[in-house]
Scaffold this active site. Structure first.
Site, PDB file in Angstrom:
ATOM      1  N   ASP A 198       0.868  -1.153   0.000  1.00  0.00           N
ATOM      2  CA  ASP A 198       0.000   0.000   0.000  1.00  0.00           C
ATOM      3  C   ASP A 198       0.920   1.222   0.000  1.00  0.00           C
ATOM      4  O   ASP A 198       2.103   1.099   0.288  1.00  0.00           O
ATOM      5  CB  ASP A 198      -0.844  -0.062   1.278  1.00  0.00           C
ATOM      6  N   GLU A 219      -7.449  15.559   7.685  1.00  0.00           N
ATOM      7  CA  GLU A 219      -8.394  16.481   8.299  1.00  0.00           C
ATOM      8  C   GLU A 219      -7.672  17.410   9.255  1.00  0.00           C
ATOM      9  O   GLU A 219      -7.852  18.627   9.211  1.00  0.00           O
ATOM     10  CB  GLU A 219      -9.450  15.699   9.077  1.00  0.00           C
ATOM     11  N   PHE A 231     -17.453  10.551   5.642  1.00  0.00           N
ATOM     12  CA  PHE A 231     -16.649  10.098   4.502  1.00  0.00           C
ATOM     13  C   PHE A 231     -16.868   8.608   4.266  1.00  0.00           C
ATOM     14  O   PHE A 231     -16.954   7.834   5.211  1.00  0.00           O
ATOM     15  CB  PHE A 231     -15.170  10.359   4.814  1.00  0.00           C
ATOM     16  N   ARG A 283      -1.091  15.140  -2.088  1.00  0.00           N
ATOM     17  CA  ARG A 283      -2.466  14.620  -2.077  1.00  0.00           C
ATOM     18  C   ARG A 283      -3.393  15.800  -2.281  1.00  0.00           C
ATOM     19  O   ARG A 283      -3.277  16.814  -1.599  1.00  0.00           O
ATOM     20  CB  ARG A 283      -2.784  14.004  -0.729  1.00  0.00           C
ATOM     21  N   GLY A 293      -4.793   3.675  -3.615  1.00  0.00           N
ATOM     22  CA  GLY A 293      -6.051   4.293  -4.001  1.00  0.00           C
ATOM     23  C   GLY A 293      -5.852   5.722  -4.474  1.00  0.00           C
ATOM     24  O   GLY A 293      -6.792   6.361  -4.932  1.00  0.00           O
ATOM     25  N   ASP A 294      -4.637   6.193  -4.386  1.00  0.00           N
ATOM     26  CA  ASP A 294      -4.380   7.572  -4.761  1.00  0.00           C
ATOM     27  C   ASP A 294      -4.461   7.774  -6.264  1.00  0.00           C
ATOM     28  O   ASP A 294      -4.426   6.822  -7.031  1.00  0.00           O
ATOM     29  CB  ASP A 294      -2.974   7.961  -4.292  1.00  0.00           C
ATOM     30  N   ASP A 331      -1.517  -0.768   5.842  1.00  0.00           N
ATOM     31  CA  ASP A 331      -1.787  -0.303   7.191  1.00  0.00           C
ATOM     32  C   ASP A 331      -3.254  -0.019   7.435  1.00  0.00           C
ATOM     33  O   ASP A 331      -3.665   0.167   8.563  1.00  0.00           O
ATOM     34  CB  ASP A 331      -0.986   0.968   7.490  1.00  0.00           C
ATOM     35  N   ASN A 378      -8.427  -0.633   4.094  1.00  0.00           N
ATOM     36  CA  ASN A 378      -8.570  -0.964   2.680  1.00  0.00           C
ATOM     37  C   ASN A 378      -7.535  -1.978   2.221  1.00  0.00           C
ATOM     38  O   ASN A 378      -7.596  -2.464   1.108  1.00  0.00           O
ATOM     39  CB  ASN A 378      -8.485   0.313   1.830  1.00  0.00           C
ATOM     40  N   ASP A 379      -6.604  -2.296   3.071  1.00  0.00           N
ATOM     41  CA  ASP A 379      -5.598  -3.290   2.697  1.00  0.00           C
ATOM     42  C   ASP A 379      -5.904  -4.674   3.252  1.00  0.00           C
ATOM     43  O   ASP A 379      -5.190  -5.628   2.965  1.00  0.00           O
ATOM     44  CB  ASP A 379      -4.220  -2.851   3.213  1.00  0.00           C
TER      45      ASP A 379
END
Lengths: 372, 1315
Positions: free
Chosen positions: B420, B678, B720, B783, B864-865, B980, B983-984
């Site tokens: 990731d 955030e 989110f 990002r 996912g970026d 980490d 999503n992984d």
């Protein structure tokens, strides 16, 4: 494994330092200490063992070490090999086959017939002194004393003199535990039943006079067998212990009458019986029969002369293509005559030397171009 | 889910329950909880909660009674155990028995009992921890005493009221009914559950919200209906039925989960809903995972071969025996033993019996102790990995965790790494870098300079460290408070830092517990241009407000700026806390609705530690007016939006009386966010004086320059999620009184939602320019997030609200409905601007990647970026090389050809296209969807394989796992996934080895992983050193095991030729059975645990050595056979040297067999010696111990009980042997002769054609300076002419090998792209 399980279970255990609101007011020194200690609670121990840094010797099989090593070992082995070979060569052995399967052989008549105590005799001549101490063996070949079921067919407790096993032998003896009429057999089992029962006497003919060579039958079995492992029941006379039992099927005499000349050589502690009960490792074997009693003319062994062995031929070996022989041998510090070990040492030693030479050549060949 | 059926079964058994079920079939799907107080007198009989599990937990597997049968049952699941028991039982059959039956049972019993004792011990530990947990105290309301009394956790029952105090652990899943917090909130820390360190808010059930006085359990008379227990931590649905018949929905926000800690709330009262094993925490608690490693799979094949060899040997012996019997015909020899019935067995029957006997005799060939030994060795390996100082992260006081215990050796065989990006390669510490507002870019150069300074400081400080000087304490933020804070919570761990560490490292410790607030992230230098504009804008607004002008007159670019910052400040879920009390929320209470903008005050809770800078602390809790909750009902909505509103929002000039204290304190406010971006944004906004000062469930208080504190009424928060990739808040703007939606999200989604540009030329221009800057940001590896807003008319809002409320109250499919509702709202947005946040690389990532790649590992990054960001990060971490040609697979046209290949390459490679042999592949999520299609996956793999590195961007969690699965299954390679975040998880589970980074994004990845690392760079040592060691140790041990058993068994096999194939053994049964288990067991365990073929330093400096494990070079199939052949050769030597040495002698069976046993032992140990690479004192000890043990046992055994141990009875054999010179002569020659070929081979190999590993070992032996020299030379890839004069021949070899290998690595990967 354990660590992880602990980790999981501690998920819900509160640690001591998580104090409640009410206690927050003052911070005592000791609590602070506890806190500081526990902060690095997860820090691994920094020891040579846990960090896998134990001092270690790292041998590397490089030519520099191996070649001298091989040479050294090789030379040592060659030395030992020569010594062994010399020792072995000095041992005299005389083997005489008396199976009697050839027509010309002296015992051929006995081997054909089924007569009990068939007599035959073997003659041999010694040109020189047979250096003492001389051991007199009988040898059997193609005889499988190491056969598994044969080996198990005995009752150690019975042979230890335990009377309760006289009346009810162990089932391991089966089918040599009871005779046809359900009488217990003592000693039971196949080993005892198949005991070698040829007997030998040795005579020397010196200038027409026949002289019986004194044979010593004492101490031919292991000392521990005679004194510890095998015991007669403590019943006197010994015969009474065998009441209600029968002798093994193939035996001519009951166990308590094996040696009529010596009362202490009867029952389970009969030397010949003990020798027989110690099963041979290989199908061709010899067993010690007697020692030449080192007395009188035989102080130094068997002197030169003509000898005759009178054989009481009982034991059938031809059914299983076996052979019987008598062997005279003297021994050295390393046992009987055996050239194999000396040769083996020589061969392995030479191999080591050869290998080191090969490696040296290869090493030299590969090394020098690279160094240029 | 399994629990449901269990419970149903349990209910079926109880007749009253069955009746109940008939009455209410709905019971099956839900759980009804009544208060226990109402049923106290009935003593459980009538208590409707009696069927629910109580709070006593029992994680033990066994009880005293069930231990033996249950444990045995479990052990017999292992096939090998069944096999050995079968063989042992076979011994009880008289016809075939080979050994004393009781003795034959010994090894099996031993193995089983060792395992049982291990299980028992583990179970005991569990029992103890259970007991400790069960006996913790908590306050439970007792009806009899009319107060809360202390009870043990185990006595808590469903339906009990419990009172929870600050910092207490929750004993069960509790529905929050009352909280001392004025906002009816309760904060919990869920670190023990999911590892997330930020606080979570929980709300009191709404019906109890307005309760003014303290909650009285006696007055409670509602019934709760909720879901059956399940393991979903993020879901709880149900409703509470009041006596009045009113139903109120219950959410996960109302539920406090077992294992969490109460924070910031002095007291809370709740009713137990799920207890004990039915709590979500317990249902989530799965045991360690068991996987089967590649080595073990390979080993099992060879175990199978051993079985074949065993059967062949038995068959051979059986046939031999049949023939041997046959040759005698009907003339039974005297030594033949008739069957117990007195009849002769036919040769065929005896052959069949013999076959079984031989299986018993040769059973040792299947190594009974192998499985146990492997388990022991693996436990030791796990222990050593745990203990490694280098894998210990001091900052977080955490070390590597091995969660899967039996795949340590897989670490040494990895071929593909799937990583990731965020949080794995990068720190997941977001630093605000630049932004664009209304199409104008603000580059924040000063900020960039500041960040550069931090980096310099890092290196400087590290240098200082290396000079040995301990710097004075610099931890100013925490140290001066440490005395006070030390006991407050574990968040103050940082105070032990003494300043001798680099700033960034210190910061990361801080951030561990105060959620992403290192100075680097906090202190943002504002861009002066933008700061001016903000000031400008707010002063204008202030002016306008003062003059009661409508806000809409503000120039649109200025209003965009202020909206942009308001969005940054409020469009999040950040909680404000004070560093003095890191776990205590700062609460701002408006003194009254009428003074919404004015008399804002800060009220801390009644806490002794609050230093109280404010004079306007409200002394009482209840004096304040009731707060409004978010709009939850239509009535509420109508009530709140009636014309009287004007009054409420009448523009009253702000009072600045509180300001002084605020400024003092501002620097100390901390933000705790669920995600680090955030926090970064909130800190960024604060740099522009737009600070978030308080957050309540229904309002957000923001301080703006000139305008002072504004309270935004928070109407909704649409959280989110990864599908929408955005979040929104719906607020009522206090200045304009408009209902405004602020949305923040990924640029790809936001850009699509922007109002069609035809509405205004300006907006079109903004969108266009923002897009341009977004691309720039991405190119810088930042990002990007887009900020947008939308103003809703009241009608629109009412319309949307109606459906939203319907969705919120739905019990079935609530999530889907809420999702749709969010989609309806987030349309036609007005773009405000975009931000660029930097995610810094973790320490040592480029080095780790470089070294892993040298180790021959293929590294794929799945993120996912967005593509540009990912590519830039990839360049930064040396995953992609500027010299590489980049192959980009993007699809635009979905119905046409699947791949449009874009080859964007560096100029140098373009000019020489034929020389390009290094490719990097970049593929995006949409294209990946095609590439993973069945018809194309082979082509995709072909392309991917020819590339040096692969980068998948914009991939979903599912795609990640599909990619891993595809590579793993199609290429038959060993895969490792590292990540980490949540999503992984799927990727981690699919890979052969899953590694979780125990970083900032919670513990979900760690929970799913096999190994948990504190940092990415530890992967290097884990794989290159521990993986290599574990693999080579185990591989060698397994091979040795096979060799050892074969060698020993073959001795007996050769003997069969001399005993008529009768299954007789010259090795005494005791030795035969205990040889494996005792005499030869320890040295191999020590070697298997401690042996190091190459030192850790060399392994790390020469990553190429890792190839050894990848290619399974320690244990190839042919090696098994080579070992078998060697075993047979050695056994021949060990058999025939004594055979000929004792030929024609009067030797008896065991006097001949015992030397053979001894020789075999010596040979086997010496063999181990030649295979042992490092000899520590433990190796010497173990070998000495083995030999001593053998002789001791033999001497004792041979001296005891002259009449026992039938049939062998080797009385006094050993004692006699020790007096014979021949015995010693044999002991010299046989092992040497047996090992000569192997030794010769090893010596030649070490000299002439050494393997890389052997060269590495030779390198280890060199003095340090020469070694460093060689290694440094190898690193810069200098050709051989510069080769230094090497002391050994082998070093020259090493040199040329290194050289060749480098060329090889560089040259790998030819382009074979064919479409």
């Amino acid at each position: 494994m354990f660590r992880v399980s602990v980790l999981q279970t501690t998920d819900v255990i509160p640690s001591k330092e998580k104090s409640r609101c009410g206690r927050v007011g003052g911070v005592s020194r000791s609590e602070k200490m506890v806190k500081q200690e526990s902060e690095s609670a997860n820090r691994p121990d920094n020891t040579a063992f846990t960090q896998q840094r134990l001092p270690a010797w790292q041998p590397i099989l490089s030519a520099g070490i191996v070649i001298p090593g091989f040479v050294l070992i090789g030379l040592a082995f060659i030395g030992i090999g020569v010594a062994l070979l010399v020792t072995s060569r000095s041992i005299q052995v005389l083997e005489l086959d008396y199976t009697g399967d050839g027509n010309g052989s002296p015992c051929s008549s006995c081997s054909q017939s089924t007569t009990v105590n068939c007599k035959c005799s073997l003659n041999f001549t010694l040109d020189t002194l047979f250096q003492g101490p001389v051991f007199f063996y009988y040898g059997l070949s193609n005889y499988f004393q190491n056969y598994r079921r044969y080996g198990a067919s005995k009752d150690d407790n019975q042979l230890y003199g335990d009377l309760s096993y006289f009346t009810s032998p162990s089932s391991s003896c089966s089918p040599y535990d009871y005779d046809g009429s359900k009488n217990p057999i003592v000693p039971c089992g196949s080993i005892a039943n198949s005991m070698f029962n040829d007997t030998f006497t040795l005579t020397r003919t010196v200038s027409g006079k026949t002289d019986s060579v004194p044979l010593d039958g004492k101490g031919i079995a292991w000392w521990t067998d005679y004194n510890v492992k095998y015991r007669n029941p403590s019943v006197t006379p010994l015969k009474n212990a065998f009441n209600g039992t029968v002798k093994p099927i193939d035996w001519a005499k009951p166990a308590y009458e094996l040696d009529t000349s010596d009362a202490s050589n009867n029952g389970f502690v009969n030397q010949d019986f003990l020798v027989w009960m110690r099963r041979a490792a290989l199908p061709n074997f010899r067993k010690l029969y007697r020692r030449i009693d080192a007395s009188g003319d035989y102080q130094n062994g068997l002197p030169a002369g003509n000898y005759t062995i009178d054989i009481t031929y009982n034991y059938p070996v031809r059914v299983f293509n076996g052979a019987k022989k008598v062997v005279f041998s003297n021994v050295s510090w390393m046992g009987g005559k055996n050239e194999f070990l000396g040769i083996a040492y020589l061969v392995i030693g030479s191999l080591c030397v050869v290998m080191s030479v090969v490696m040296l050549i290869v090493y030299a060949k590969f090394k020098f171009p690279d160094e240029e | 889910m399994a629990r449901h059926s269990e419970e149903d079964a349990g209910m079926a058994k109880a007749p009253p329950a069955a009746r109940q079920r008939k009455k209410k079939p709905k019971e099956n799907k839900t759980r009804t909880v009544h208060a226990n107080i109402l049923h106290d007198c009935a003593k459980g009989e009538e208590n409707p909660n009696r069927h629910y599990a109580n709070n006593k937990i029992k994680t033990t597997k066994y009880t005293v009674l069930s231990f033996l049968p249950k444990n045995l049952f479990e052990q017999f699941h292992r096939f090998a155990n069944v096999y050995f028991v079968f063989i042992a039982l076979l011994n009880f059959v008289p016809v075939v028995n080979a050994f004393q039956p009781e003795l034959a049972l010994a090894p099996v019993v031993f193995i089983l009992s060792v395992t049982a004792i291990k299980d028992l011990w583990e179970d005991y530990r569990r029992h103890r921890s259970d007991k400790e947990i069960n006996h913790m105290d908590c306050l439970v309301y007792s009806r009899a005493e009319r107060r809360y009394v202390e009870k043990y956790w185990k006595e808590v029952r469903v339906g009990d009221f419990i009172r929870l105090r600050c910092n207490e652990l929750l004993p069960a899943d509790v529905l929050l009914l009352s909280s001392s917090d004025p906002d009816r909130l309760c904060h919990i820390e869920t670190a023990t559950l999911d590892g997330e360190t930020n606080l979570k808010q929980r709300q009191v059930v709404r019906s109890f919200y307005d309760l003014d006085c303290e909650f009285d359990p006696l007055k409670y008379n509602s019934i709760i209906e909720c879901e059956k227990p399940n393991n979903d931590l993020n879901r709880f649905r149900g409703y509470i039925i009041h006596r009045s018949g009113r139903r109120d929905a219950l959410y996960k926000e109302n539920l406090l989960l077992r294992g969490c800690t109460i924070r910031n709330t002095e007291e809370a009262v709740g009713i137990v809903i799920y207890a004990g094993h039915e709590t979500k925490a317990m249902l989530n608690n799965n045991g360690p995972r068991y996987k089967r490693s590649k080595l073990e799979r390979q080993m099992n094949v060879d175990v199978f071969w051993c079985v074949i060899i065993l059967l062949v040997m038995c068959l051979f012996a059986a046939v031999g025996h049949g023939l041997w019997m046959f040759q005698y015909g009907d003339n039974r020899p005297v030594f033949d033993v008739l069957s117990p019935e007195g009849t002769n067995l036919s040769p065929i029957m005896s052959a069949i019996y013999l076959f079984l006997t031989m299986i018993i005799v040769f059973q040792v060939l299947i190594p009974i102790s192998l499985f146990v030994s492997i388990e022991i060795v693996k436990i030791c390996q796990v222990y050593f990995i745990h203990q490694d100082m280098d894998l210990y992260d001091e900052e977080t006081d955490s070390h590597l965790q091995c969660r899967a215990l039996n795949i340590t050796e897989d670490l040494g065989q990895m071929q593909y790494i799937f990583s990731d990006k965020t949080g794995t390669l990068t720190e997941n510490k977001m630093v605000f870098r630049r932004c664009t507002v209304a199409g104008v870019e603000y580059s924040h150069d000063a900020n960039a300079r500041r960040l550069a300074m931090y980096q310099e400081m890092d290196s400087e400080e590290e240098e200082c460290m290396s000079h040995g000087g301990t710097l004075p304490r610099r931890d100013s933020v925490t140290s001066h408070q440490s005395a006070r804070v030390v006991l407050r919570s574990q968040s103050t761990k940082s105070h032990r830092r003494t300043g001798s560490r680099a700033e960034a490292k210190r910061a990361s410790i801080l951030s561990k517990h105060t959620a992403f607030s290192s100075p680097m992230e906090k202190d943002i230098t504002p861009d002066p241009k933008l700061l001016d504009k903000v000031n400008d804008c707010s002063s204008q607004m202030d002016f306008m407000r003062f003059h009661s002008q409508p806000m809409s007159q503000l120039p649109s670019d200025l209003s965009d700026i202020i909206d942009f910052f308001i969005a940054l400040t409020i469009c999040n879920t950040v909680v404000v806390s004070s560093p003095n009390q890191p776990r205590h929320k700062v609460t701002l209470t408006c003194s009254g609705q009428k003074h919404q903008f004015g008399q804002t005050s800060v009220r801390s809770k009644r806490d002794h530690l609050w230093t109280g800078l404010h004079n306007d602390v409200l002394p009482q809790l209840h004096s304040r007016l009731p707060l409004k909750s978010p709009v939850k009902t239509i009535e509420d909505f109508i009530k709140r939006f009636t014309p009287s509103l004007e009054q409420v929002f009448s523009p009253i000039p702000p009072s600045y009386d509180g300001k002084a204290s605020w400024n003092l304190e501002e620097g100390e406010l901390r933000y705790e966010a669920e995600s680090p971006d955030e926090a970064a944004l909130v800190y960024a906004a604060r740099a522009y004086k737009c600070s978030l000062v308080g957050r309540l469930p229904d309002q957000v208080i923001v301080e703006l320059p000139h305008l002072g504190k504004l309270s935004f009424e928070l109407l909704h928060t649409l959280g989110f999620d990864s599908t929408r990739k955005r979040m929104s808040v719906v607020v009522r703007h206090p200045l304009t009184d408009q209902i405004t939606v602020y949305t923040k999200g990924a640029d790809s989604v936001i850009m699509d939602l922007i109002k069609p540009p035809d509405t205004g030329k300006r907006q079109k221009k903004i969108v266009c320019r923002t897009q341009h800057y977004l691309n720039l940001y991405a190119a810088d590896g930042l990002r990007t997030l887009c900020i947008a807003k939308k103003i809703l008319s009241k009608e629109e809002y009412a319309c949307w609200l109606q459906r939203h409320l319907a969705a919120e109250t739905a019990i079935q499919g609530r999530e889907e409905l809420l999702f749709e509702s969010a989609l309806r709202l987030e349309t036609n947005l007005h773009l405000l601007g975009a931000t660029g946040i930097e995610d810094r690389l973790q320490d040592g990532v480029p080095e780790t990647i470089a070294s892993l790649r040298k180790a021959g590992l293929q590294i794929w990054v799945l993120t996912g970026d967005k593509q540009e960001t990912a590519v830039n990060i990839a360049y930064a971490c040396k995953l992609l090389d500027p010299e590489e040609e980049l192959l980009t697979l993007n699809t635009f046209n979905t119905n046409f050809s699947p791949f449009d290949i874009y080859s964007s390459s560096s100029p140098s490679s373009q000019s020489t296209p034929f020389l390009v042999h290094r490719l990097g592949l970049v593929i995006d999520g949409r294209t990946l969807a095609y590439a993973l299609d069945k018809s194309l996956e082979d082509k995709f793999l072909a392309v991917a394989r020819s590339c040096r590195s692969v980068l998948c961007c914009r991939s979903t969690p599912l795609q990640k796992s599909m990619v891993v699965k595809l590579v793993r299954n199609k290429l038959k390679v060993m895969t490792l996934a590292i990540g980490d975040g949540a999503n992984d998880v799927s990727m981690i589970q699919v890979a052969d080895v899953g590694v979780g980074i125990s970083g900032q994004e919670g513990m979900q990845a760690v929970m799913a992983s096999d190994f948990a690392l504190p940092r990415f760079r530890y992967l290097q040592k884990l794989l290159l050193v521990h993986g290599h060691w574990c693999y080579s140790r185990l591989a060698n041990m397994i091979l040795y095991f096979f060799y050892k058993n074969a060698m020993f068994v073959a001795l007996i096999f050769w003997y069969q030729f001399y005993c008529g194939f009768s299954g007789s053994a010259m090795i005494d049964q005791w030795y035969l059975i205990f040889f494996n288990l005792m005499f030869s067991a320890f040295p191999q365990l020590i070697t298997g645990t401690l042996d190091k073929d190459v030192s850790a330093e060399t392994l790390q400096q020469l990553p190429q050595l890792y190839v050894n494990g990848q290619n399974s070079e320690e244990y190839k199939p042919y090696m098994f056979w080579m070992n078998m052949i060697d075993a047979f050769y050695q056994s021949l030597v060990c058999f025939f040297i004594p055979y000929f040495a004792y030929a024609d002698s009067d030797v008896d069976l065991f006097t001949w067999g015992t030397p053979i046993t001894t020789l075999a032992l010596f040979t086997i140990l010496l063999h181990l010696g030649t295979e042992t690479k490092t000899w520590t004192w433990m190796n010497w000890m173990s070998i000495a111990f083995s030999i001593a043990l053998f002789f001791t046992v033999a001497l004792c055994y041979n001296a005891s009980c002259p009449a026992c141990y039938s049939p062998s009875n080797p009385y006094w054999t050993m004692q006699r042997l020790l007096q014979e010179p021949l015995f010693y002569l044999l002991c010299f020659i046989t092992p040497i002769a047996a090992l000569l070929p192997r030794f010769f081979y090893r010596a030649c190999q070490g000299t002439l054609f050494p393997s890389p590993v052997q060269l590495g070992r030779q390198l280890d032996k060199l003095p340090a300076d020469i070694r460093r020299n060689i290694l440094s030379l190898s690193r810069v890839k200098v050709g051989s002419p510069l080769c230094p004069k090497l002391p050994f021949l082998s070093l020259a070899k090493l040199w040329s090998w290194l050289d060749a290998h480098f060329l090889l690595v560089a040259g790998s990967g030819n382009i074979e792209v064919c479409f």
